[in-house]
Design a protein around this motif. Structure first.
Motif, short mmCIF file in Angstrom:
data_model
loop_
_atom_site.label_atom_id
_atom_site.label_comp_id
_atom_site.label_asym_id
_atom_site.label_seq_id
_atom_site.Cartn_x
_atom_site.Cartn_y
_atom_site.Cartn_z
N LEU A 1 1.33 3.45 -6.78
CA LEU A 1 1.68 4.69 -6.08
C LEU A 1 0.40 5.50 -6.01
O LEU A 1 0.03 6.20 -6.94
CB LEU A 1 2.78 5.44 -6.83
N GLY A 2 -0.30 5.36 -4.89
CA GLY A 2 -1.68 5.81 -4.77
C GLY A 2 -2.55 4.58 -4.93
O GLY A 2 -2.85 4.16 -6.04
N PHE B 1 2.27 13.55 -10.67
CA PHE B 1 3.49 12.75 -10.54
C PHE B 1 3.19 11.26 -10.45
O PHE B 1 3.94 10.42 -10.97
CB PHE B 1 4.34 13.22 -9.36
N ARG B 2 2.08 10.90 -9.80
CA ARG B 2 1.74 9.48 -9.66
C ARG B 2 1.41 8.87 -11.03
O ARG B 2 1.85 7.75 -11.34
CB ARG B 2 0.55 9.33 -8.71
N ASP B 3 0.66 9.59 -11.83
CA ASP B 3 0.34 9.10 -13.18
C ASP B 3 1.60 8.99 -14.03
O ASP B 3 1.74 8.05 -14.82
CB ASP B 3 -0.66 10.04 -13.86
N GLU B 4 2.50 9.95 -13.86
CA GLU B 4 3.71 9.95 -14.68
C GLU B 4 4.64 8.81 -14.28
O GLU B 4 5.26 8.17 -15.15
CB GLU B 4 4.42 11.31 -14.54
N VAL C 1 7.37 4.07 -15.53
CA VAL C 1 8.09 2.99 -14.86
C VAL C 1 7.22 1.76 -14.61
O VAL C 1 7.55 0.65 -15.05
CB VAL C 1 8.68 3.50 -13.52
N ILE C 2 6.12 1.95 -13.92
CA ILE C 2 5.34 0.80 -13.45
C ILE C 2 4.68 0.04 -14.59
O ILE C 2 4.83 -1.18 -14.72
CB ILE C 2 4.30 1.27 -12.41
#
Length: 373
Positions: free
Chosen positions: A202-203, A182-185, A190-191
């Protein structure tokens, strides 16, 4: 990250009001309410103000600068929600879909009727559910723990802030649909497209840790005790989807500029204008949130000002369509779609919410009062 700076006057803003906001932040630091902070104000794609204050770390001493990263706690929820918005626009998900359609085992303990909208509006029914730290680095264990959440009331029947539980379910949903962490996605969807890969994480990678402001609890006996949760490496690396991002105030001002500009930033479209209009609506009306004791006017990610006599942190004189989110006792980020203004304040001491909400109401009101045209 690219955002052009412009004078407040050129952007139709009163520099005196913004200067007064900075004076208040400086006074709070002088009075030991928090060691450091960042404040950013942007309008119509330009940065009107980006100020850094005080110390990112007390010991060893380190001053806040433009690249300093702050834990943004629950401001993370809107960033995670934005990834959900993109999945809806790809036709891979609907807000009305039940989570169990994608994660069948989530149906356990009577949660089969919980929808994506229930999660995003804090009406899912398990506000007290927790994920243990051991699950942060074990995806299978995380999935089992989230699916084992036990409802406290029927989904949709009440409104109660889910501190982290609802967004752990959203993380699971993102992984089930995309097959990716989820962090990679979230970074990919978005980022990175917003050009924020160097100022929003995020991480938090080990290589960026020296940029992170230390989070403290209120000063005691002349010392600043580090926040026991945020201080751990496990917290920094985990990227908790409802509370674990790190960012600069400038990055958060840009994130909200994307929303006031209808889902686009620097020529890159994240979602459509219709999506932004929809997710920033008030879906909970005058319902009082059991956790906060306030009428929160929750959307599908952020909450909005509405027309309630009182509001938490968005500014007393804000336009009713102003939307944003807070970070527990430390931060507030918001945007006013009627004026094109976005605002981000980040600090590094976890104050009690009563004091924090009063502070943010004052700072946010000054930002709204700065709008002259």
């Amino acid at each position: 990250m690219q955002i052009a700076a412009e004078s407040p006057e050129a952007l139709g803003l009163d520099p005196g009001k913004l200067a007064r906001a900075c004076e208040i932040v400086e006074s709070h630091i002088a009075e030991d309410f928090h060691p450091g902070a960042q404040l950013a104000v942007a309008r119509n794609g330009r940065l009107a103000l980006y100020r850094c204050f005080g110390r990112a770390s007390v010991e060893p001493p380190r001053f806040v600068d433009e690249r300093s990263l702050f834990p943004i706690f629950s401001n993370t929820k809107v960033i995670t929600a934005a990834a959900v918005w993109t999945l809806v626009e790809e036709g891979r998900l609907r807000f009305s879909d039940r989570v169990a359609e994608y994660v069948p085992e989530f149906e356990a303990h009577g949660k089969g009727n919980v929808t994506v909208a229930h999660l995003l509006t804090h009406q899912a029914g398990f506000p007290s559910a927790e994920v243990s730290a051991e699950c942060f680095t074990d995806r299978d264990r995380l999935r089992r723990a989230v699916c084992d959440f036990r409802p406290e009331w029927e989904a949709g029947s009440r409104l109660s802030y889910h501190r982290t539980s609802a967004h752990w379910v959203i993380a699971l949903l993102i992984e089930a649909i995309t097959g990716a962490d989820f962090r990679d996605e979230i970074r990919r969807r978005v980022i990175a497209p917003l050009g924020l890969a160097g100022e929003m994480f995020l991480g938090l990678p080990a290589a960026e840790e020296l940029r992170a402001a230390t989070m403290y609890t209120p000063r005691q006996d002349g010392a600043w005790p580090p926040d026991s949760i945020e201080a751990t490496t496990l917290f920094k690396r985990a990227g908790i989807p409802g509370a674990g991002a790190y960012a600069t105030a400038r990055a958060m001002a840009v994130f909200y500029q994307m929303m006031v500009q209808g889902g686009i930033w620097s020529g890159v479209r994240i979602v459509s204008p219709r999506m932004i209009d929809y997710v920033t609506r008030d879906f909970t009306g005058d319902l009082v949130d059991d956790y906060t004791g306030d009428t929160m006017h929750r959307g599908l990610g952020p909450f909005s000002r509405g027309t309630s006599p009182t509001v938490r942190g968005l500014g007393a004189i804000a336009h009713p369509r102003t939307f944003g989110h807070s970070g527990v006792g430390t931060s507030y980020c918001w945007a006013d779609p009627t004026s094109g203004l976005s605002f981000a304040f980040l600090s590094n001491c976890r104050r009690d919410n009563a004091w924090h909400n009063k502070r943010m109401d004052t700072l946010s009101t000054l930002a709204h009062a700065a709008i002259l045209r």
